[in-house]
Design a protein around this motif. Structure first.
Motif, short mmCIF file in Angstrom:
data_model
loop_
_atom_site.label_atom_id
_atom_site.label_comp_id
_atom_site.label_asym_id
_atom_site.label_seq_id
_atom_site.Cartn_x
_atom_site.Cartn_y
_atom_site.Cartn_z
N ILE A 1 0.82 -1.42 0.34
CA ILE A 1 -0.36 -0.28 -0.01
C ILE A 1 0.74 1.20 -0.26
O ILE A 1 1.20 1.83 -0.88
CB ILE A 1 -0.68 0.27 1.36
N GLY A 2 1.55 1.28 1.14
CA GLY A 2 2.74 2.49 1.00
C GLY A 2 3.59 2.86 -0.11
O GLY A 2 3.67 4.11 -1.08
N GLY A 3 4.24 1.51 -0.54
CA GLY A 3 4.93 1.45 -1.85
C GLY A 3 4.22 1.84 -3.29
O GLY A 3 4.02 2.71 -3.71
N GLY A 4 3.19 1.76 -2.58
CA GLY A 4 1.61 1.36 -3.92
C GLY A 4 1.30 3.30 -4.29
O GLY A 4 1.36 3.75 -5.14
N LEU A 5 1.20 3.94 -2.79
CA LEU A 5 1.04 5.73 -2.56
C LEU A 5 1.95 6.36 -3.49
O LEU A 5 1.70 7.00 -4.45
CB LEU A 5 0.53 5.52 -1.62
N VAL A 6 3.05 6.04 -2.68
CA VAL A 6 4.57 6.98 -3.73
C VAL A 6 5.08 6.45 -4.65
O VAL A 6 4.64 7.84 -5.93
CB VAL A 6 5.46 6.05 -2.45
N ALA A 7 4.49 5.14 -5.37
CA ALA A 7 4.78 5.15 -6.58
C ALA A 7 3.74 5.94 -7.38
O ALA A 7 3.70 6.43 -9.11
CB ALA A 7 4.12 3.96 -7.96
N LEU A 8 1.99 5.77 -6.94
CA LEU A 8 1.19 6.51 -7.99
C LEU A 8 1.42 7.88 -7.71
O LEU A 8 1.34 8.93 -8.66
CB LEU A 8 -0.36 6.33 -6.92
N ILE A 9 2.00 8.74 -6.57
CA ILE A 9 2.23 9.71 -6.64
C ILE A 9 3.19 11.00 -7.95
O ILE A 9 3.38 10.88 -8.89
CB ILE A 9 2.55 10.55 -5.38
N ILE A 10 3.77 8.77 -7.77
CA ILE A 10 5.35 9.83 -8.65
C ILE A 10 4.39 9.68 -9.89
O ILE A 10 5.19 9.74 -10.22
CB ILE A 10 6.71 8.07 -8.64
N ASN A 11 3.79 8.46 -10.14
CA ASN A 11 3.48 8.51 -11.70
C ASN A 11 2.40 9.87 -12.20
O ASN A 11 2.27 10.08 -13.26
CB ASN A 11 2.70 7.38 -12.21
N GLY A 12 1.59 10.22 -10.89
CA GLY A 12 0.76 11.18 -11.19
C GLY A 12 1.78 12.73 -11.66
O GLY A 12 1.26 13.37 -12.43
N LEU A 13 2.91 13.01 -10.78
CA LEU A 13 2.85 13.90 -11.32
C LEU A 13 4.02 13.80 -12.47
O LEU A 13 3.91 14.73 -13.30
CB LEU A 13 4.54 14.19 -10.65
N GLY A 14 4.15 12.94 -12.74
CA GLY A 14 5.56 12.39 -14.03
C GLY A 14 3.92 12.73 -15.10
O GLY A 14 4.64 13.07 -16.28
#
Ligand code: ADP
Length: 517
Positions: A215-228
């Motif tokens: 969940i934590g990794g997914g959220l971090v990945a989501l934020i990075i992906n959204g910004l990207g």
């Protein structure tokens, strides 16, 4: 062996109380509003949202998959531990657990050494031996905190149930997995039940940790992906914004001469820019052609009209008492009127060429047509010698009136630009798959630079001279259009001071064309 899942308490899933169905009228109200709002969201934001949603979906699927696979592997390991522990305890029982004693009557009888189970030592796994009535006979000490009873369904096990019974129970807040197998003597007599158990806290901890990481990794990945995605979509759409801005400035400045700077990278944006620039060039060309055309037409119409106005003023001044002057004025007006009519007719014809009106397609005997044109030109020849050169018999399909008009235009030009004593020859010959109608003269000729323009509308080499002769610079445009409308072409060969040869090539009908060698 029973699967762990079968032993877990089953949860009854009840659906949420159903919402009253939306009425069609309500749908009609919110759907257009939602559509309008979605459409109003900028494309960049929609792209980012779409990309991020797809990425989250992929992450969710991967996360669930990883969690499921790890859980399966861990629970399978637990099951393996319990099975091997059961085998070890059974081996101890076989070795030392059963003692035989002789009864006073002399028979041998087996009795269970209750402490045999103490020989099984495993920090994580506890073993218990139950009598057939379900009472505990003996157990290893390491399971005491959990006080595991024998489940009622275990009493149903028969000697044939070698796989035993697996189940998970919650003891003091800790899930414990047990494997219960019947213990059977060699003669088939049921001796009791062996229950081996293992707390699952380490498995639960591992799975909880995994969930947190996912969940934590997914959220971090989501934020990075959204910004990207936001950055990339902004970058990707920047050239389009640039194109829009340039196009808007072109519209504001009404300057079709401006172009959008082409990006260095040869990608779709480059292609779009090139296409828009081509479109602008075409528009600019059309626009300036139209402007030039209107200016030329106005200019050309003004000359004869001004001349006629002058003549009318002469008449108005009462000079018509002089019959000589009257005749001259009326003659001038007639000439100007004829010139106007000719120009308007030519313009109408050229306008027809713009609208791509289909020409008639009838058989035309070109030799007869050549003679007709020759006869019509003869009165205009004056001191120029007019002759017919080669005259093949050729039939083509096309619009007779237009072909005749084109040939007349060439003939009139040739007579006009040939000084007295010169020679003009009309000819008709076959040339490959074409009929070639040519008009050759020994006139003033046309320089190479002028030859590039003589087929343009309103183009005249010597304006004063050709206006004097009545030409508006439309004759050769009509010749070119007629030839091309018949899927043919026009050529000109000329030398200044020696003369010119104009030729119209019209395609022969397929059967009349000579076979290729
Ligand atoms: P115009 O009505 O002025 O003759 P055209 O389109 O027929 O217009 O011809 C365009 C220009 O080409 C003419 O102004 C003239 O200068 C030149 N031209 C056409 N035919 C000849 C020719 N046979 N010899 C010399 N110049 C010619």
């Amino acid at each position: 062996m029973a699967d762990i899942n079968e032993t877990l308490p089953q949860t009854t899933i009840t659906s949420a109380p159903a919402q009253p169905p939306a009425t069609p009228a309500a749908c009609r109200l919110w759907w257009p509003r939602l559509r309008r709002e979605v459409i109003a969201v900028p494309f960049r934001v929609r792209l980012t949202l779409l990309y991020t949603s797809l990425f989250s979906l992929a992450l969710l699927v991967i996360g669930i998959g990883v969690h499921f696979a790890v859980a399966q592997a861990l629970y399978a390991g637990v099951q393996r531990d319990l099975t091997s522990a059961t085998q070890q305890v059974r081996a101890i029982l076989n070795a030392v657990g059963l003692q035989s004693i002789r009864t006073p009557s002399g028979e041998l009888q087996l009795y269970l050494d209750r402490d045999f189970i103490q020989l099984f030592t495993n920090r994580n796994i506890g073993a218990q031996f139950f009598r057939i009535d379900g009472t505990l006979a003996s157990s290893t000490p390491n399971l005491e905190p959990y006080m595991l009873p024998l489940p009622a369904e275990a009493l149903q096990l028969t000697p044939a149930d070698t796989n035993g019974l697996s189940l998970v129970r919650e003891i003091n807040g800790v899930p414990v997995k047990s494997l219960i197998t019947p213990v059977v003597l060699r003669d088939g007599q049921l001796l009791g039940f062996l229950q081996v158990s293992r707390p699952l806290d380490d498995v639960v901890d591992t799975l909880t940790l995994l969930q947190q990481i996912l969940i934590g990794g997914g959220l971090v990945a989501l934020i990075i992906n959204g910004l990207g995605a936001m950055y990339l979509s902004k970058r990707a759409l920047r050239p389009i914004e640039q194109i829009t801005l340039t196009a808007q400035s072109i519209v504001r400045a009404e300057d079709l001469g401006r172009r959008i700077p082409e990006p260095a990278q040869r990608d779709e944006i480059h292609q779009l820019t090139v296409t828009i620039n081509e479109l602008l060039s075409r528009l600019e060309q059309l626009f300036s052609t139209q402007q030039r055309f209107v200016a030329d037409v106005s200019h050309e119409l003004r000359t004869p009209l001004t001349a006629m106005q002058g003549n009318l003023e002469v008449l108005d001044r009462g000079t018509c008492t002089d019959p000589g002057l009257l005749k001259e004025v009326i003659g001038d007006m007639r000439r100007e009127t004829a010139r106007l009519i000719r120009m308007v007719n030519d313009l109408l014809l050229l306008a027809q060429s713009e609208t791509h009106v289909a020409l008639r397609c009838e058989p035309v005997e070109l030799d007869t047509l050549l003679l007709e044109v020759f006869r019509e030109l003869r009165p205009l020849a004056g001191q120029v010698r007019l002759r017919i050169g080669a005259e093949d018999q050729i039939l083509v399909y096309g619009d007779r009136d237009r072909i005749k008009q084109a040939l007349l235009n060439l003939g009139v030009n040739a007579l006009q630009y040939t000084p007295p004593g010169g020679l003009v020859i009309l000819s008709l010959e076959r040339y490959e798959q074409f009929a070639c109608l040519s008009v050759a003269d020994t006139g003033i000729g046309i320089s190479e630079a002028e030859r590039a323009h003589i087929f343009d509308r309103f183009y005249r080499v010597d304006r004063s001279r050709s206006r004097h002769s009545g030409g508006a610079g439309l004759g050769l445009s009509i010749v070119k259009w007629v030839a091309e409308a018949h899927r043919g072409y026009v050529t000109v060969a000329s030398e200044v001071g020696r003369g010119s040869t104009f030729a119209i090539y019209l395609p022969l009908p397929a059967s009349a064309a000579p076979a290729a060698e």
